[in-house]
Design an enzyme around this catalytic site. Structure first.
Site, PDB file in Angstrom:
ATOM      1  N   THR A  32       0.813  -1.217   0.000  1.00  9.87           N
ATOM      2  CA  THR A  32       0.000   0.000   0.000  1.00  9.87           C
ATOM      3  C   THR A  32       0.850   1.273   0.000  1.00  9.87           C
ATOM      4  O   THR A  32       0.343   2.359  -0.261  1.00  9.87           O
ATOM      5  CB  THR A  32      -0.905   0.054   1.248  1.00  9.87           C
ATOM      6  OG1 THR A  32      -0.082   0.013   2.416  1.00  9.87           O
ATOM      7  CG2 THR A  32      -1.875  -1.104   1.275  1.00  9.87           C
ATOM      8  N   CYS A  36       2.595   2.905   9.446  1.00  8.25           N
ATOM      9  CA  CYS A  36       1.646   2.994  10.560  1.00  8.25           C
ATOM     10  C   CYS A  36       2.331   2.868  11.908  1.00  8.25           C
ATOM     11  O   CYS A  36       3.421   2.336  12.023  1.00  8.25           O
ATOM     12  CB  CYS A  36       0.645   1.835  10.490  1.00  8.25           C
ATOM     13  SG  CYS A  36      -0.546   1.944   9.172  1.00  8.25           S
ATOM     14  N   CYS A  40      -2.069   0.758  15.060  1.00  5.19           N
ATOM     15  CA  CYS A  40      -3.025   1.179  14.032  1.00  5.19           C
ATOM     16  C   CYS A  40      -4.234   0.252  13.996  1.00  5.19           C
ATOM     17  O   CYS A  40      -4.097  -0.963  13.965  1.00  5.19           O
ATOM     18  CB  CYS A  40      -2.372   1.207  12.651  1.00  5.19           C
ATOM     19  SG  CYS A  40      -3.546   1.730  11.381  1.00  5.19           S
ATOM     20  N   ARG A  43      -6.903  -2.945   9.270  1.00  3.25           N
ATOM     21  CA  ARG A  43      -6.740  -4.383   9.070  1.00  3.25           C
ATOM     22  C   ARG A  43      -5.253  -4.705   8.915  1.00  3.25           C
ATOM     23  O   ARG A  43      -4.514  -3.969   8.270  1.00  3.25           O
ATOM     24  CB  ARG A  43      -7.490  -4.767   7.791  1.00  3.25           C
ATOM     25  CG  ARG A  43      -7.749  -6.231   7.642  1.00  3.25           C
ATOM     26  CD  ARG A  43      -8.774  -6.451   6.525  1.00  3.25           C
ATOM     27  NE  ARG A  43      -8.982  -7.880   6.341  1.00  3.25           N
ATOM     28  CZ  ARG A  43      -8.268  -8.609   5.485  1.00  3.25           C
ATOM     29  NH1 ARG A  43      -7.354  -8.045   4.732  1.00  3.25           N
ATOM     30  NH2 ARG A  43      -8.491  -9.907   5.385  1.00  3.25           N
ATOM     31  N   ARG A  65       4.334   6.785   2.860  1.00  5.44           N
ATOM     32  CA  ARG A  65       3.604   7.942   3.377  1.00  5.44           C
ATOM     33  C   ARG A  65       2.794   7.538   4.614  1.00  5.44           C
ATOM     34  O   ARG A  65       2.453   6.361   4.786  1.00  5.44           O
ATOM     35  CB  ARG A  65       2.721   8.561   2.300  1.00  5.44           C
ATOM     36  CG  ARG A  65       1.711   7.626   1.735  1.00  5.44           C
ATOM     37  CD  ARG A  65       0.878   8.257   0.626  1.00  5.44           C
ATOM     38  NE  ARG A  65      -0.300   7.426   0.432  1.00  5.44           N
ATOM     39  CZ  ARG A  65      -0.287   6.274  -0.235  1.00  5.44           C
ATOM     40  NH1 ARG A  65       0.824   5.828  -0.802  1.00  5.44           N
ATOM     41  NH2 ARG A  65      -1.394   5.554  -0.351  1.00  5.44           N
ATOM     42  N   CYS A  67       0.021   6.845   7.336  1.00  2.00           N
ATOM     43  CA  CYS A  67      -1.348   6.332   7.349  1.00  2.00           C
ATOM     44  C   CYS A  67      -2.284   7.430   7.847  1.00  2.00           C
ATOM     45  O   CYS A  67      -1.962   8.152   8.785  1.00  2.00           O
ATOM     46  CB  CYS A  67      -1.433   5.120   8.274  1.00  2.00           C
ATOM     47  SG  CYS A  67      -3.095   4.591   8.679  1.00  2.00           S
ATOM     48  N   CYS A  70      -3.947   6.167  11.685  1.00  2.00           N
ATOM     49  CA  CYS A  70      -3.212   6.222  12.958  1.00  2.00           C
ATOM     50  C   CYS A  70      -2.254   7.423  13.015  1.00  2.00           C
ATOM     51  O   CYS A  70      -1.671   7.685  14.056  1.00  2.00           O
ATOM     52  CB  CYS A  70      -2.472   4.921  13.196  1.00  2.00           C
ATOM     53  SG  CYS A  70      -1.206   4.563  11.966  1.00  2.00           S
TER      54      CYS A  70
HETATM   55 ZN   LIG Z   1      -2.233   3.180  10.284  1.00  2.00          ZN
END
Ligand SMILES: [Zn+2]
Length: 361
Positions: A32, A36, A40, A43, A65, A67, A70
């Site tokens: 992705t 995080c 976080c 999922r 980058r 999240c 969180c």
């Molecule tokens: Zn996160």
């Protein structure tokens, strides 16, 4: 990656959404492009897509980058009740096999059920129930890895029944076949027991019976089982049997005496759709009654198929529980039986008995 970060420790913290390690490291997800905090609520990604960085700067330098959920690049906003929730999490972990109602957790924490639900979700991103199920699933997988039998692991982890495990498995990212295989082949548990009809081999998976065979000695029965399921791992069971297996044996023992089962036993057999239709019909023939091959064929809507019905009976993998012995020749003779004609005649006689006694009164 920072050599001081132990990836196993980090991954464990991620899986348990351990907020106490927020700020100690971040985890980045290659699929992705996002990084995080350990806690976080999103999922969890697949382990193989994850790498760990000691600082936000390192993660950003590597092209990830922050999240949006969180917000790992912003100052930590500790939830005022995060310690209380952390305590509850530890409590749930320690009591994972037990029934933990919201009421019980509410008493444990001193928060009202509604308040508890809201607070717990705000801190962990999960409901207490989801967290509880996740703990059980984790324990279940751990037990499987230790080599514990699936049927036992289901109970030990607190699922109570395999259906409840399957219900939760999908949500937890585990496929039924993964559960059944435990990473390898299907596990089949078996044992032999003495009955009025001779020795009986009972074999099943965690889903149901897969073989019931009658014979004289153990060895050929086990050999036949291995030939029937060449890819399965066969595990002999010792007493005390798991509860469900015990029930299967008790029911089959009753059936070997010619008595009707209180409940049909679950099956996990690999047969054709036609065979299954025949077997389902056979299960509706009551104890003490018989049908001819032609009558069975007509009953399943294929009056021309009496020979195929005969074949289905001759290849029945589960004696007694699929009562193929109740199918007889049209001239009144018992006809063939996979486990000897003599046994078939004896079984039919036993099944006649209760009816005869009732009639003579
Ligand atoms: Zn996160």
């Amino acid at each position: 990656m920072n050599p001081a970060l132990d990836p196993d420790v980090c991954w464990k913290a991620v899986l348990s959404r351990d907020a106490s390690l927020d700020g100690e490291f971040v985890f980045a997800v290659r699929s992705t492009g996002v990084y995080c905090r350990p806690s976080c609520p999103a999922r969890h990604p697949l382990r193989r897509n994850v790498q760990f960085y000691a600082t936000v700067g390192e993660a950003e330098q590597a092209g990830f980058r922050a999240c949006l959920r969180c917000k790992p690049n912003q100052p930590q906003m500790r939830h005022p009740q995060s310690d209380l929730v952390a305590g509850l999490c530890r409590y749930i972990e320690a009591h994972a096999p037990d029934n933990l109602s919201l009421q019980k957790l509410s008493e444990q924490s001193g928060l009202s059920p509604t308040h508890l639900l809201r607070t717990f979700r705000a801190v962990t991103g999960l409901t207490p129930k989801q967290y509880h199920t996740a703990c059980r699933m984790k324990n279940f997988k751990g037990l499987l890895r230790k080599g514990v039998r699936v049927t036992d692991a289901i109970y030990d982890a607190g699922f109570g029944s395999s259906s409840r495990l399957y219900e939760n498995a999908g949500k937890m990212g585990l496929t039924p076949s993964e559960i059944r295989s435990g990473g390898a082949n299907t596990w089949i548990y078996y044992t032999t027991t003495t009955t009025d009809l001779g020795l009986m081999l009972v074999a099943g998976t965690d889903r149901g019976l897969c073989a019931v065979e009658l014979g004289e000695t153990t060895e050929p029965l086990v050999k036949a089982l291995a030939e029937q399921y060449p890819n399965a791992s066969l595990r002999p069971l010792q007493e005390p049997y798991p509860e469900s297996f015990r029930r299967w044996i008790d029911t089959l023992q009753m059936q070997a005496k010619g008595l009707a089962p209180r409940k049909q036993l679950p099956l996990d057999i690999q047969v054709s759709e036609f065979q299954m239709r025949v077997y389902q019909h056979l299960r509706t023939i009551p104890v003490g009654k018989t049908q001819t091959y032609g009558e069975v064929a007509a009953a399943i809507g294929q009056p021309q198929a009496s020979r195929a019905v005969g074949h289905a009976c001759a290849t029945n993998p589960v004696a007694l529980t699929v009562p193929c012995h109740r199918v007889v020749l049209s001239n009144g003779e018992a006809g063939g039986y996979r486990w000897s004609e003599e046994r078939k005649r004896k079984l039919l006689e036993l099944e006649q008995k209760p009816a005869k006694t009732a009639a003579s009164r």
